[in-house]
Design a protein around this motif. Structure first.
Motif, PDB file in Angstrom:
ATOM      1  N   VAL A  84       0.835  -1.195   0.000  1.00  0.00           N
ATOM      2  CA  VAL A  84       0.000   0.000   0.000  1.00  0.00           C
ATOM      3  C   VAL A  84       0.875   1.253   0.000  1.00  0.00           C
ATOM      4  O   VAL A  84       2.094   1.174   0.107  1.00  0.00           O
ATOM      5  CB  VAL A  84      -0.929   0.003   1.224  1.00  0.00           C
ATOM      6  CG1 VAL A  84      -1.874  -1.179   1.177  1.00  0.00           C
ATOM      7  CG2 VAL A  84      -0.117  -0.014   2.522  1.00  0.00           C
ATOM      8  N   GLU A  85       0.232   2.411  -0.090  1.00  0.00           N
ATOM      9  CA  GLU A  85       0.983   3.662  -0.047  1.00  0.00           C
ATOM     10  C   GLU A  85       1.376   4.009   1.379  1.00  0.00           C
ATOM     11  O   GLU A  85       0.644   3.708   2.328  1.00  0.00           O
ATOM     12  CB  GLU A  85       0.144   4.790  -0.666  1.00  0.00           C
ATOM     13  CG  GLU A  85      -0.587   5.709   0.288  1.00  0.00           C
ATOM     14  CD  GLU A  85      -1.792   5.070   0.990  1.00  0.00           C
ATOM     15  OE1 GLU A  85      -2.311   5.671   1.939  1.00  0.00           O
ATOM     16  OE2 GLU A  85      -2.225   3.968   0.581  1.00  0.00           O
ATOM     17  N   ASP A  86       2.531   4.646   1.538  1.00  0.00           N
ATOM     18  CA  ASP A  86       2.854   5.247   2.832  1.00  0.00           C
ATOM     19  C   ASP A  86       2.811   6.766   2.756  1.00  0.00           C
ATOM     20  O   ASP A  86       3.047   7.445   3.759  1.00  0.00           O
ATOM     21  CB  ASP A  86       4.191   4.752   3.389  1.00  0.00           C
ATOM     22  CG  ASP A  86       5.388   5.083   2.507  1.00  0.00           C
ATOM     23  OD1 ASP A  86       5.244   5.898   1.573  1.00  0.00           O
ATOM     24  OD2 ASP A  86       6.473   4.525   2.753  1.00  0.00           O
ATOM     25  N   THR A  87       2.483   7.314   1.579  1.00  0.00           N
ATOM     26  CA  THR A  87       2.358   8.761   1.398  1.00  0.00           C
ATOM     27  C   THR A  87       1.238   9.043   0.402  1.00  0.00           C
ATOM     28  O   THR A  87       1.215   8.455  -0.686  1.00  0.00           O
ATOM     29  CB  THR A  87       3.668   9.371   0.881  1.00  0.00           C
ATOM     30  OG1 THR A  87       4.723   9.058   1.801  1.00  0.00           O
ATOM     31  CG2 THR A  87       3.558  10.880   0.741  1.00  0.00           C
ATOM     32  N   ALA A  88       0.321   9.925   0.783  1.00  0.00           N
ATOM     33  CA  ALA A  88      -0.784  10.308  -0.097  1.00  0.00           C
ATOM     34  C   ALA A  88      -0.977  11.818  -0.034  1.00  0.00           C
ATOM     35  O   ALA A  88      -0.864  12.423   1.035  1.00  0.00           O
ATOM     36  CB  ALA A  88      -2.075   9.598   0.319  1.00  0.00           C
ATOM     37  N   LEU A  89      -1.250  12.398  -1.184  1.00  0.00           N
ATOM     38  CA  LEU A  89      -1.479  13.840  -1.279  1.00  0.00           C
ATOM     39  C   LEU A  89      -2.658  14.076  -2.212  1.00  0.00           C
ATOM     40  O   LEU A  89      -2.700  13.523  -3.309  1.00  0.00           O
ATOM     41  CB  LEU A  89      -0.236  14.551  -1.820  1.00  0.00           C
ATOM     42  CG  LEU A  89      -0.331  16.062  -2.046  1.00  0.00           C
ATOM     43  CD1 LEU A  89      -0.570  16.786  -0.728  1.00  0.00           C
ATOM     44  CD2 LEU A  89       0.934  16.576  -2.724  1.00  0.00           C
ATOM     45  N   ALA A  90      -3.620  14.892  -1.764  1.00  0.00           N
ATOM     46  CA  ALA A  90      -4.819  15.120  -2.567  1.00  0.00           C
ATOM     47  C   ALA A  90      -5.230  16.583  -2.524  1.00  0.00           C
ATOM     48  O   ALA A  90      -5.070  17.265  -1.501  1.00  0.00           O
ATOM     49  CB  ALA A  90      -5.970  14.248  -2.072  1.00  0.00           C
ATOM     50  N   ILE A  91      -5.763  17.040  -3.640  1.00  0.00           N
ATOM     51  CA  ILE A  91      -6.455  18.325  -3.722  1.00  0.00           C
ATOM     52  C   ILE A  91      -7.942  18.016  -3.776  1.00  0.00           C
ATOM     53  O   ILE A  91      -8.376  17.168  -4.568  1.00  0.00           O
ATOM     54  CB  ILE A  91      -6.033  19.110  -4.973  1.00  0.00           C
ATOM     55  CG1 ILE A  91      -4.527  19.403  -4.935  1.00  0.00           C
ATOM     56  CG2 ILE A  91      -6.832  20.404  -5.106  1.00  0.00           C
ATOM     57  CD1 ILE A  91      -3.996  19.978  -6.233  1.00  0.00           C
ATOM     58  N   VAL A  92      -8.717  18.671  -2.932  1.00  0.00           N
ATOM     59  CA  VAL A  92     -10.143  18.374  -2.868  1.00  0.00           C
ATOM     60  C   VAL A  92     -10.963  19.640  -3.109  1.00  0.00           C
ATOM     61  O   VAL A  92     -10.559  20.749  -2.750  1.00  0.00           O
ATOM     62  CB  VAL A  92     -10.532  17.753  -1.506  1.00  0.00           C
ATOM     63  CG1 VAL A  92      -9.790  16.446  -1.295  1.00  0.00           C
ATOM     64  CG2 VAL A  92     -10.245  18.702  -0.354  1.00  0.00           C
ATOM     65  N   GLY A  93     -12.107  19.442  -3.733  1.00  0.00           N
ATOM     66  CA  GLY A  93     -13.083  20.507  -3.897  1.00  0.00           C
ATOM     67  C   GLY A  93     -14.320  20.179  -3.075  1.00  0.00           C
ATOM     68  O   GLY A  93     -14.746  19.019  -3.014  1.00  0.00           O
ATOM     69  N   PHE A  94     -14.869  21.174  -2.410  1.00  0.00           N
ATOM     70  CA  PHE A  94     -16.043  20.982  -1.561  1.00  0.00           C
ATOM     71  C   PHE A  94     -17.294  21.500  -2.260  1.00  0.00           C
ATOM     72  O   PHE A  94     -17.224  22.368  -3.147  1.00  0.00           O
ATOM     73  CB  PHE A  94     -15.861  21.710  -0.231  1.00  0.00           C
ATOM     74  CG  PHE A  94     -14.701  21.209   0.583  1.00  0.00           C
ATOM     75  CD1 PHE A  94     -14.849  20.133   1.440  1.00  0.00           C
ATOM     76  CD2 PHE A  94     -13.455  21.816   0.486  1.00  0.00           C
ATOM     77  CE1 PHE A  94     -13.778  19.667   2.185  1.00  0.00           C
ATOM     78  CE2 PHE A  94     -12.378  21.358   1.231  1.00  0.00           C
ATOM     79  CZ  PHE A  94     -12.541  20.269   2.079  1.00  0.00           C
ATOM     80  N   GLY A  95     -18.434  20.984  -1.837  1.00  0.00           N
ATOM     81  CA  GLY A  95     -19.689  21.426  -2.420  1.00  0.00           C
ATOM     82  C   GLY A  95     -19.940  22.910  -2.239  1.00  0.00           C
ATOM     83  O   GLY A  95     -20.646  23.530  -3.041  1.00  0.00           O
ATOM     84  N   SER A  96     -19.360  23.488  -1.208  1.00  0.00           N
ATOM     85  CA  SER A  96     -19.532  24.923  -0.944  1.00  0.00           C
ATOM     86  C   SER A  96     -18.761  25.805  -1.912  1.00  0.00           C
ATOM     87  O   SER A  96     -18.964  27.015  -1.950  1.00  0.00           O
ATOM     88  CB  SER A  96     -19.062  25.229   0.477  1.00  0.00           C
ATOM     89  OG  SER A  96     -17.655  25.007   0.584  1.00  0.00           O
ATOM     90  N   GLY A  97     -17.834  25.210  -2.669  1.00  0.00           N
ATOM     91  CA  GLY A  97     -16.924  25.982  -3.511  1.00  0.00           C
ATOM     92  C   GLY A  97     -15.552  26.166  -2.908  1.00  0.00           C
ATOM     93  O   GLY A  97     -14.626  26.614  -3.588  1.00  0.00           O
TER      94      GLY A  97
END
Length: 331
Positions: free
Chosen positions: A198-211
């Motif tokens: 599995v991964e030991d490092t994760a990076l994400a950009i997220v968008g929310f419903g609010s904008g």
């Protein structure tokens, strides 16, 4: 951790324990002897006990639904460790089993009961930060290879998941709790410092419903380990939480900022046994109150599913190299 939390609750007691591994190794019996409770040879025997009202499911993550469904069908209320399971299909089976049996289900997200998070939610509810625009959830922890080698289920897709599923999901849940539904995820994952699938490092950009937008970072390769961090920014201010305590808040251009001293430099960041019991106890107490009051627990099965959906979206985006839209179903 659960046994220690139960011991602090005046209206609860640990009645019995069992294990999903070979009972011949004596682990369950030794655990029970140390805590003054019974040890049962298997789950069926545990579920048959009339003095058991609630079952804490603390088995490997990929077995949460399997064990939880059996407990629900036996009429037992449920405290399920995070994550709710490692797949959404399993999560849905567990949620439906609890609903069909009429039992209460809470998924451990004990940091919602930390003092800093309670205060942050109050500030958000009061609108003190204005319109939310940006959020960051960071879990930069360190785990040795020996940690992963300590049990065959650790570091596997089927039973564990990676750093985000196991460690980072706490602050994924807090991010969603504070910011609202996530609608899109773009992510990368890597295995940087461990021999695991599995991964030991994760990076994400997220968008929310609010904008609003945000980032999620989770790693077990960040030596020597750092406090978990949640930073929420709105048009009128920013609040930063580290390991459950507000360490900085600033409201408006004239208000300045108030800062608190950081407490406990490493804590759970380097040692998984260093997590405090109080917040676990508060969540279990909330479940008991919910049962008595006929209401849903503060952190129900759907909340556990919501956090899992974000983690699964991160994994899918990292695998495909494309953004993933979240549906949020079912509710």
């Amino acid at each position: 951790m659960h046994a220690a939390a139960i011991a602090t609750l005046p209206r609860a007691r640990l009645a019995a324990v069992t294990d999903v591994t070979d009972v011949a190794d004596g682990a369950a019996a030794a655990f029970a002897a140390a805590r003054g409770c019974a040890a049962e040879p298997g789950l069926d025997q545990l579920l048959a006990r009339p003095d058991v009202d609630v079952v804490c499911v603390c088995v490997p993550s990929g077995l949460h639904a399997e064990v939880g469904v059996r407990a629900a069908r036996a009429g037992k209320h449920l405290v399920v460790e995070k994550p709710i399971d490692v797949t959404l299909a399993a999560a849905d089976r567990l949620i439906e089993a609890a609903r069909a049996a009429g039992v209460a289900l809470t998924v451990i997200s004990q940091h919602r009961f930390d003092p800093g998070l309670i205060e942050l939610k109050r500030l958000l509810g009061d609108g003190a930060l204005g319109r939310l625009v940006l959020a960051e959830a960071s879990t930069k922890w360190y785990r040795t290879q020996a940690y992963y080698d300590s049990a065959g289920w650790r570091g596997t897709w089927a039973m564990d998941g990676g750093s985000l599923m196991n460690q980072g999901i706490h602050y994924v849940d807090l991010l969603r709790w504070c910011m609202g539904p996530v609608t899109e995820v773009t992510a990368v994952c890597a295995t940087q410092a461990h021999q695991v699938e599995v991964e030991d490092t994760a990076l994400a950009i997220v968008g929310f419903g609010s904008g609003a937008v945000g980032t999620i970072l989770s790693s077990t390769a960040a030596y020597p380990g750092f406090p978990q961090r949640l930073e929420i920014t709105g048009t009128d201010g920013t609040v930063i939480v580290e390991d459950g305590r507000i360490v900085r808040r600033a409201f408006g251009p004239q208000a300045g900022a108030s800062e608190a001293e950081a407490i406990g430099a490493l804590g759970a960041a380097a040692d998984p046994a260093a997590i405090e019991v109080a917040s676990h106890a508060a969540q279990i107490a909330d479940l008991l109150a919910a049962i008595e009051e006929g209401r849903a627990p503060a952190v129900d099965g759907q909340a556990g599913r919501d956090a899992l959906e974000i983690v699964r979206a991160v994994y899918t985006s990292a695998r495909t190299g494309a953004p993933v839209r979240l549906t949020g179903a079912p509710r």
